[in-house]
Design a protein around this motif. Structure first.
Motif, PDB file in Angstrom:
ATOM      1  N   ALA A 138       0.838  -1.212   0.000  1.00 24.21           N
ATOM      2  CA  ALA A 138       0.000   0.000   0.000  1.00 24.21           C
ATOM      3  C   ALA A 138       0.867   1.253   0.000  1.00 24.21           C
ATOM      4  O   ALA A 138       0.536   2.255  -0.643  1.00 24.21           O
ATOM      5  CB  ALA A 138      -0.921  -0.012   1.214  1.00 24.21           C
ATOM      6  N   ASP A 139       2.004   1.206   0.716  1.00 27.59           N
ATOM      7  CA  ASP A 139       2.913   2.371   0.743  1.00 27.59           C
ATOM      8  C   ASP A 139       3.389   2.730  -0.657  1.00 27.59           C
ATOM      9  O   ASP A 139       3.383   3.897  -1.056  1.00 27.59           O
ATOM     10  CB  ASP A 139       4.148   2.078   1.620  1.00 27.59           C
ATOM     11  CG  ASP A 139       3.830   2.065   3.105  1.00 27.59           C
ATOM     12  OD1 ASP A 139       2.739   2.525   3.483  1.00 27.59           O
ATOM     13  OD2 ASP A 139       4.680   1.581   3.887  1.00 27.59           O
ATOM     14  N   VAL A 140       3.832   1.720  -1.404  1.00 25.09           N
ATOM     15  CA  VAL A 140       4.421   2.016  -2.722  1.00 25.09           C
ATOM     16  C   VAL A 140       3.336   2.468  -3.707  1.00 25.09           C
ATOM     17  O   VAL A 140       3.563   3.337  -4.548  1.00 25.09           O
ATOM     18  CB  VAL A 140       5.256   0.818  -3.257  1.00 25.09           C
ATOM     19  CG1 VAL A 140       4.396  -0.326  -3.762  1.00 25.09           C
ATOM     20  CG2 VAL A 140       6.240   1.280  -4.326  1.00 25.09           C
ATOM     21  N   THR A 173       9.975   9.565  -0.848  1.00 24.74           N
ATOM     22  CA  THR A 173      10.700   9.513   0.418  1.00 24.74           C
ATOM     23  C   THR A 173       9.736   9.543   1.602  1.00 24.74           C
ATOM     24  O   THR A 173       9.938   8.853   2.606  1.00 24.74           O
ATOM     25  CB  THR A 173      11.694  10.700   0.514  1.00 24.74           C
ATOM     26  OG1 THR A 173      12.541  10.666  -0.642  1.00 24.74           O
ATOM     27  CG2 THR A 173      12.557  10.625   1.755  1.00 24.74           C
ATOM     28  N   ALA A 174       8.655  10.319   1.470  1.00 22.56           N
ATOM     29  CA  ALA A 174       7.666  10.411   2.558  1.00 22.56           C
ATOM     30  C   ALA A 174       7.024   9.054   2.844  1.00 22.56           C
ATOM     31  O   ALA A 174       6.599   8.777   3.959  1.00 22.56           O
ATOM     32  CB  ALA A 174       6.593  11.433   2.196  1.00 22.56           C
ATOM     33  N   TYR A 175       6.966   8.195   1.826  1.00 21.06           N
ATOM     34  CA  TYR A 175       6.411   6.841   2.014  1.00 21.06           C
ATOM     35  C   TYR A 175       7.513   5.795   2.201  1.00 21.06           C
ATOM     36  O   TYR A 175       7.257   4.595   2.127  1.00 21.06           O
ATOM     37  CB  TYR A 175       5.539   6.462   0.812  1.00 21.06           C
ATOM     38  CG  TYR A 175       4.214   7.181   0.786  1.00 21.06           C
ATOM     39  CD1 TYR A 175       3.154   6.760   1.588  1.00 21.06           C
ATOM     40  CD2 TYR A 175       4.003   8.284  -0.041  1.00 21.06           C
ATOM     41  CE1 TYR A 175       1.926   7.415   1.571  1.00 21.06           C
ATOM     42  CE2 TYR A 175       2.779   8.943  -0.064  1.00 21.06           C
ATOM     43  CZ  TYR A 175       1.749   8.503   0.739  1.00 21.06           C
ATOM     44  OH  TYR A 175       0.536   9.155   0.722  1.00 21.06           O
ATOM     45  N   ASP A 176       8.748   6.274   2.415  1.00 23.85           N
ATOM     46  CA  ASP A 176       9.895   5.380   2.589  1.00 23.85           C
ATOM     47  C   ASP A 176      10.063   4.455   1.374  1.00 23.85           C
ATOM     48  O   ASP A 176      10.314   3.265   1.503  1.00 23.85           O
ATOM     49  CB  ASP A 176       9.741   4.561   3.883  1.00 23.85           C
ATOM     50  CG  ASP A 176      11.065   3.900   4.283  1.00 23.85           C
ATOM     51  OD1 ASP A 176      12.123   4.346   3.804  1.00 23.85           O
ATOM     52  OD2 ASP A 176      11.027   2.914   5.051  1.00 23.85           O
ATOM     53  N   ALA A 226       7.682   3.540  -8.655  1.00 23.41           N
ATOM     54  CA  ALA A 226       8.329   3.562  -7.330  1.00 23.41           C
ATOM     55  C   ALA A 226       8.513   2.134  -6.834  1.00 23.41           C
ATOM     56  O   ALA A 226       7.836   1.209  -7.280  1.00 23.41           O
ATOM     57  CB  ALA A 226       7.497   4.365  -6.338  1.00 23.41           C
ATOM     58  N   SER A 227       9.450   1.978  -5.911  1.00 25.08           N
ATOM     59  CA  SER A 227       9.804   0.648  -5.414  1.00 25.08           C
ATOM     60  C   SER A 227      10.089   0.709  -3.922  1.00 25.08           C
ATOM     61  O   SER A 227      10.543   1.740  -3.404  1.00 25.08           O
ATOM     62  CB  SER A 227      11.050   0.172  -6.170  1.00 25.08           C
ATOM     63  OG  SER A 227      11.659  -0.909  -5.509  1.00 25.08           O
ATOM     64  N   TYR A 311       8.436  -4.577  -3.721  1.00 29.08           N
ATOM     65  CA  TYR A 311       7.175  -4.177  -4.367  1.00 29.08           C
ATOM     66  C   TYR A 311       7.459  -3.027  -5.328  1.00 29.08           C
ATOM     67  O   TYR A 311       8.158  -2.075  -4.979  1.00 29.08           O
ATOM     68  CB  TYR A 311       6.161  -3.703  -3.324  1.00 29.08           C
ATOM     69  CG  TYR A 311       5.657  -4.788  -2.408  1.00 29.08           C
ATOM     70  CD1 TYR A 311       4.775  -5.767  -2.873  1.00 29.08           C
ATOM     71  CD2 TYR A 311       6.039  -4.824  -1.060  1.00 29.08           C
ATOM     72  CE1 TYR A 311       4.294  -6.765  -2.023  1.00 29.08           C
ATOM     73  CE2 TYR A 311       5.565  -5.815  -0.201  1.00 29.08           C
ATOM     74  CZ  TYR A 311       4.691  -6.777  -0.699  1.00 29.08           C
ATOM     75  OH  TYR A 311       4.216  -7.753   0.146  1.00 29.08           O
ATOM     76  N   VAL A 312       6.878  -3.115  -6.522  1.00 25.29           N
ATOM     77  CA  VAL A 312       7.052  -2.051  -7.525  1.00 25.29           C
ATOM     78  C   VAL A 312       5.670  -1.610  -7.997  1.00 25.29           C
ATOM     79  O   VAL A 312       4.825  -2.450  -8.328  1.00 25.29           O
ATOM     80  CB  VAL A 312       7.865  -2.554  -8.743  1.00 25.29           C
ATOM     81  CG1 VAL A 312       8.024  -1.431  -9.773  1.00 25.29           C
ATOM     82  CG2 VAL A 312       9.236  -3.058  -8.308  1.00 25.29           C
ATOM     83  N   ALA A 313       5.418  -0.302  -8.014  1.00 27.63           N
ATOM     84  CA  ALA A 313       4.141   0.241  -8.497  1.00 27.63           C
ATOM     85  C   ALA A 313       4.401   1.264  -9.598  1.00 27.63           C
ATOM     86  O   ALA A 313       5.424   1.955  -9.593  1.00 27.63           O
ATOM     87  CB  ALA A 313       3.372   0.876  -7.341  1.00 27.63           C
ATOM     88  N   HIS A 314       3.457   1.370 -10.522  1.00 23.50           N
ATOM     89  CA  HIS A 314       3.641   2.194 -11.726  1.00 23.50           C
ATOM     90  C   HIS A 314       2.334   2.924 -12.025  1.00 23.50           C
ATOM     91  O   HIS A 314       1.272   2.319 -12.032  1.00 23.50           O
ATOM     92  CB  HIS A 314       3.999   1.247 -12.888  1.00 23.50           C
ATOM     93  CG  HIS A 314       4.284   1.932 -14.190  1.00 23.50           C
ATOM     94  ND1 HIS A 314       4.352   1.245 -15.382  1.00 23.50           N
ATOM     95  CD2 HIS A 314       4.520   3.224 -14.506  1.00 23.50           C
ATOM     96  CE1 HIS A 314       4.635   2.094 -16.365  1.00 23.50           C
ATOM     97  NE2 HIS A 314       4.738   3.298 -15.855  1.00 23.50           N
TER      98      HIS A 314
END
Length: 396
Positions: A138-140, A173-176, A226-227, A311-314
């Motif tokens: 969920a973060d990514v 960065t805010a979501y690490d 993001a990853s 985890y990778v999101a696009h």
């Protein structure tokens, strides 16, 4: 003014016909994405779903502009890709590939459509599960979605490309999480999917791009990956590459008969837009494509990977920089997210609170605009899940 300049002038967003073609392509791309998401089920073969996405785009575009005097090119602008889990992008396998989806997979779906060379692209991340997405997945997802919302508000006339680069990195960065290196957002023009004006995802010494300012009537494909890992993509197997684009400025006399045959077919069927090797006869294609790539006649879109377990999101969307503001024309609603992080940074909150429309002066006729606004809202559903997680509402 030369003929070339006049032609160029007529074929940007100042022409209502051009805007219509972009929006028609976007509508088809959005519906194709919807279809692909609905077909993604455990044990479904990836190649079958990719084929359905491409077939839908070909069928829908084929029904448009049938009875016009001038032949209008239309169809797939980027083949349907479904990249699973730590695979970052461009996975669109050949017909012989047996890879299937599994429960819990994180899928990056990427596709594009064009009408008369006016291109709409979209990418979306979907987790194959019931109920809300939680934890680092969920973060990514929240990271790319919030970065996309910020980018939408910063890609506007007068702003610089480097402002967007810095902002999306700050959001990640805010979501690490890390923004994946090497991903570029491009300006698009008629028949040009990767124009010269670009936005870098990550600024580093190895990758430099020219400083650029966004201008009214431009069109951009904003591309954010993001990853939860390092954000450094790796090419593991060149044989996985199936998507290519003809390099129109390159020429070479190919030695092998198979290569010449394949290249001739590509030049006739896919002279400008990216295509999948699946559309060619597989055995011949495997042999012929290698020589074409070695001599730079084709530009490959390699399948890239993060480390297993990351985890990778696009998210990718097409935005028109209209005189009345930024119009995001491609998107897909997100699943419910329950990230472990929330946005507390005042600068990010301030970006998210910016409107995407330019306020009109005076209280003139509003009715027509109202109708357009509702259409825009339906095309831009993403901010909703974000409001609960970062406390910032997107004000139009």
């Amino acid at each position: 003014m030369s003929d070339d300049e006049r032609e160029e002038k007529e074929l940007d967003l100042t022409s209502p016909e051009v805007v219509t073609k972009y929006k028609s392509a976007a509508e088809i791309a959005n519906k194709a994405l919807q279809l692909v998401v609905s077909e993604c089920k455990p044990k479904a073969k990836i190649v079958d779903i990719c084929e359905k996405g491409d077939a839908y785009i070909r069928e829908q575009t084929g029904n448009m502009y049938k009875n016009v005097k001038r032949k209008i090119e239309r169809g797939v602008a980027f083949p349907t890709c479904i990249s699973v889990n730590n695979t970052i992008c461009h996975f669109s396998p050949l017909a012989s590939d047996e890879t299937v989806l599994e429960e819990g997979d994180m899928l990056k779906i990427d596709l594009g459509c064009h009408i008369d060379g006016f291109i709409a692209v979209v990418a979306h991340t979907h987790v194959l599960q019931e109920g809300p997405v939680t934890g680092r997945a969920a973060d990514v997802l929240a990271a790319v979605n919030t970065a996309a919302e910020v980018a939408l508000r910063l890609v506007r006339p007068g702003r610089k490309n480097k402002d967007v680069t810095e902002a999306i990195q700050k959001v990640a960065t805010a979501y690490d999480c890390k923004i994946v290196e090497g991903v570029l957002s491009h300006q698009m023009k008629q028949f040009v999917i990767d124009g010269n004006k670009v936005v870098l995802s990550v600024s580093n010494p190895e990758t430099r791009v020219d400083d650029a300012e966004f201008e009214e009537n431009e069109v951009y494909a904003i591309d954010i990956v993001a990853s939860t890992g390092e954000g450094k993509p790796k090419l593991l197997d060149e044989k996985q590459t199936t998507i290519y684009k003809r390099a129109v400025d390159k020429n070479y006399h190919l030695k092998m008969k198979t290569s010449r045959f394949i290249f001739s077919e590509i030049s006739q069927r896919f002279p400008i837009m990216p295509f999948t090797a699946r559309a060619l006869e597989e055995k011949r294609a495997r042999l012929g494509l290698v020589e074409c790539v070695n001599h730079e006649l084709l530009q490959p879109y390699p399948v890239l990977h993060e480390k297993p377990g990351d985890y990778v999101a696009h998210i990718k969307f097409t935005v028109l920089l209209m005189p009345n503001g930024s119009d995001r024309i491609t998107s897909h609603p997100l699943q419910e997210l329950q990230p472990t992080k929330t946005i507390d940074d005042p600068e990010i909150k301030a970006w998210l609170s910016l409107g995407t429309k330019t306020k009109k002066k005076g209280g003139g006729k509003k009715k027509k605009g109202k109708k357009g606004d509702t259409a825009d809202e339906s095309a831009e559903p993403e901010p909703e899940p974000m409001e609960t997680t970062n406390g910032a509402t997107a004000q139009e």
